[in-house]
Design a protein around this motif. Structure first.
Motif, PDB file in Angstrom:
ATOM      1  N   ARG A  34      -9.799 -12.316   5.703  1.00 14.88           N
ATOM      2  CA  ARG A  34     -10.842 -11.353   6.060  1.00 14.88           C
ATOM      3  C   ARG A  34     -11.459 -11.810   7.376  1.00 14.88           C
ATOM      4  O   ARG A  34     -11.873 -12.950   7.507  1.00 14.88           O
ATOM      5  CB  ARG A  34     -11.912 -11.246   4.980  1.00 14.88           C
ATOM      6  N   THR A  78      -3.930 -13.848   2.428  1.00 12.60           N
ATOM      7  CA  THR A  78      -4.816 -12.703   2.600  1.00 12.60           C
ATOM      8  C   THR A  78      -6.089 -13.200   3.258  1.00 12.60           C
ATOM      9  O   THR A  78      -6.705 -14.154   2.785  1.00 12.60           O
ATOM     10  CB  THR A  78      -5.139 -12.041   1.250  1.00 12.60           C
ATOM     11  N   SER A 108      -8.737 -15.415   1.285  1.00 12.61           N
ATOM     12  CA  SER A 108      -9.223 -14.923  -0.010  1.00 12.61           C
ATOM     13  C   SER A 108      -8.129 -14.877  -1.070  1.00 12.61           C
ATOM     14  O   SER A 108      -8.427 -14.671  -2.249  1.00 12.61           O
ATOM     15  CB  SER A 108      -9.856 -13.537   0.139  1.00 12.61           C
ATOM     16  N   GLY A 122      -0.766 -13.495  -2.752  1.00  8.47           N
ATOM     17  CA  GLY A 122      -1.270 -12.433  -3.621  1.00  8.47           C
ATOM     18  C   GLY A 122      -2.151 -12.888  -4.751  1.00  8.47           C
ATOM     19  O   GLY A 122      -2.648 -12.061  -5.525  1.00  8.47           O
ATOM     20  N   SER A 136       2.205 -13.230   6.950  1.00  5.86           N
ATOM     21  CA  SER A 136       3.324 -13.959   6.355  1.00  5.86           C
ATOM     22  C   SER A 136       3.738 -15.082   7.298  1.00  5.86           C
ATOM     23  O   SER A 136       4.155 -14.824   8.431  1.00  5.86           O
ATOM     24  CB  SER A 136       4.508 -13.015   6.093  1.00  5.86           C
ATOM     25  N   ASP A 188      -1.925  -4.438   6.246  1.00  8.44           N
ATOM     26  CA  ASP A 188      -3.282  -4.054   5.864  1.00  8.44           C
ATOM     27  C   ASP A 188      -3.460  -4.193   4.360  1.00  8.44           C
ATOM     28  O   ASP A 188      -2.556  -4.663   3.650  1.00  8.44           O
ATOM     29  CB  ASP A 188      -3.619  -2.636   6.353  1.00  8.44           C
ATOM     30  N   GLU A 189      -4.622  -3.777   3.846  1.00 11.73           N
ATOM     31  CA  GLU A 189      -4.917  -3.945   2.426  1.00 11.73           C
ATOM     32  C   GLU A 189      -3.975  -3.153   1.533  1.00 11.73           C
ATOM     33  O   GLU A 189      -3.764  -3.506   0.372  1.00 11.73           O
ATOM     34  CB  GLU A 189      -6.370  -3.541   2.143  1.00 11.73           C
ATOM     35  N   GLY A 227      -0.790  -2.785   2.196  1.00 10.91           N
ATOM     36  CA  GLY A 227       0.559  -3.316   2.349  1.00 10.91           C
ATOM     37  C   GLY A 227       1.353  -2.690   3.474  1.00 10.91           C
ATOM     38  O   GLY A 227       2.551  -2.925   3.592  1.00 10.91           O
ATOM     39  N   ALA A 252     -10.088  -6.860   5.900  1.00 18.23           N
ATOM     40  CA  ALA A 252      -9.031  -7.621   5.228  1.00 18.23           C
ATOM     41  C   ALA A 252      -7.647  -7.272   5.763  1.00 18.23           C
ATOM     42  O   ALA A 252      -7.380  -6.135   6.149  1.00 18.23           O
ATOM     43  CB  ALA A 252      -9.093  -7.368   3.723  1.00 18.23           C
ATOM     44  N   PHE A 253      -6.772  -8.273   5.767  1.00 16.48           N
ATOM     45  CA  PHE A 253      -5.366  -8.113   6.137  1.00 16.48           C
ATOM     46  C   PHE A 253      -4.618  -9.325   5.600  1.00 16.48           C
ATOM     47  O   PHE A 253      -5.226 -10.276   5.103  1.00 16.48           O
ATOM     48  CB  PHE A 253      -5.200  -7.998   7.653  1.00 16.48           C
ATOM     49  N   SER A 254      -3.288  -9.305   5.675  1.00 19.48           N
ATOM     50  CA  SER A 254      -2.508 -10.463   5.240  1.00 19.48           C
ATOM     51  C   SER A 254      -1.484 -10.828   6.300  1.00 19.48           C
ATOM     52  O   SER A 254      -1.044  -9.973   7.085  1.00 19.48           O
ATOM     53  CB  SER A 254      -1.809 -10.192   3.901  1.00 19.48           C
ATOM     54  N   GLN A 298       2.255 -16.318   2.232  1.00 21.35           N
ATOM     55  CA  GLN A 298       1.440 -15.158   2.585  1.00 21.35           C
ATOM     56  C   GLN A 298      -0.033 -15.456   2.289  1.00 21.35           C
ATOM     57  O   GLN A 298      -0.385 -15.844   1.169  1.00 21.35           O
ATOM     58  CB  GLN A 298       1.887 -13.913   1.815  1.00 21.35           C
TER      59      GLN A 298
END
Length: 215
Positions: A122, A120, A89, A93, A37, A19-20, A22, A33-35, A118
């Motif tokens: 949305r 990021t 987005s 990082g 890997s 999540d935003e 981490g 938003a999320f990321s 990685q």
């Protein structure tokens, strides 16, 4: 221009989705938003395998997923899958313009010392609104020739969309039900269309069922 730092380190968690803040997630949020890997080391050639719409200055919207790194991730983690219309987005990082992020992804994929990429992202919510003419739609839009629909850059006063928004506000509906700058119209009457074709239909169709993405 953003230079690429070959010493980038991406922290590995038990889940490939964060999540935003981490923290690990079992699956991406329905909206927000999320990321993720993405593993790089076992895929040759290294290809991201996506079509990207760069209408927005600082986001890249995914409009197609093909054989490559993201499809491999989706096959391995179906509950955490990256989806069409997710927006990139940041890359490892780092935020930037859409062109800068394209270059960062190309550099990362070409760097054989990197094992993870990685992104990021949305994710939008999708809703439909129904409008009927007579009257002008009352929108200014930007678009490319990809299947990313049209990006709303302005809602014009007293058009069909503005009247819809006022009706929703008067009825106490949630703000997400209104059409705003930054939303995307991706389909009309159930048809996903390229920008030129969609714009022509928006001008001429009498009944309008808009499929709208809200980020």
């Amino acid at each position: 221009q953003i230079g690429w730092n070959r010493a980038v380190t991406v922290e590995v968690h038990s889940s490939p989705v964060l999540d935003e803040a981490g923290s690990a997630l079992e699956e991406p949020p329905q909206q927000g938003a999320f990321s993720v890997s993405l593993e790089l080391e076992d895929l040759q050639p290294r290809l991201l395998g996506v079509a990207l719409d760069s209408t927005e200055e600082r986001n890249l919207m995914i409009v197609g997923i093909f054989d490559g790194i993201i499809k491999k991730f989706n096959d391995k983690f179906p509950r955490q899958a990256v989806k069409k219309f997710d927006k990139i987005s940041a890359v490892n990082g780092k935020a930037g313009t859409s062109n800068e992020m394209r270059r960062m992804m190309v550099s990362a994929i070409a760097d054989e010392t990197l094992e993870l990429l990685q992104l990021t992202l949305r994710r939008p919510t999708e809703h439909e609104i129904r409008l009927e003419r007579p009257g002008a739609l009352g929108l200014q839009v930007n678009y490319t020739d990809l299947l990313g629909g049209v990006l709303i850059s302005k809602v014009v006063s007293d058009g069909l969309v503005d009247r819809w928004n006022q009706q929703q506000k008067a009825a106490g509906a949630a703000g997400s039900s209104r059409i705003k700058v930054g939303d995307r119209i991706i389909a009309l009457n159930g048809d996903e269309l390229k920008g030129d074709d969609l714009l022509e239909r928006l001008k001429n169709d009498q009944e309008l069922v808009l499929t709208v993405l809200h980020y």
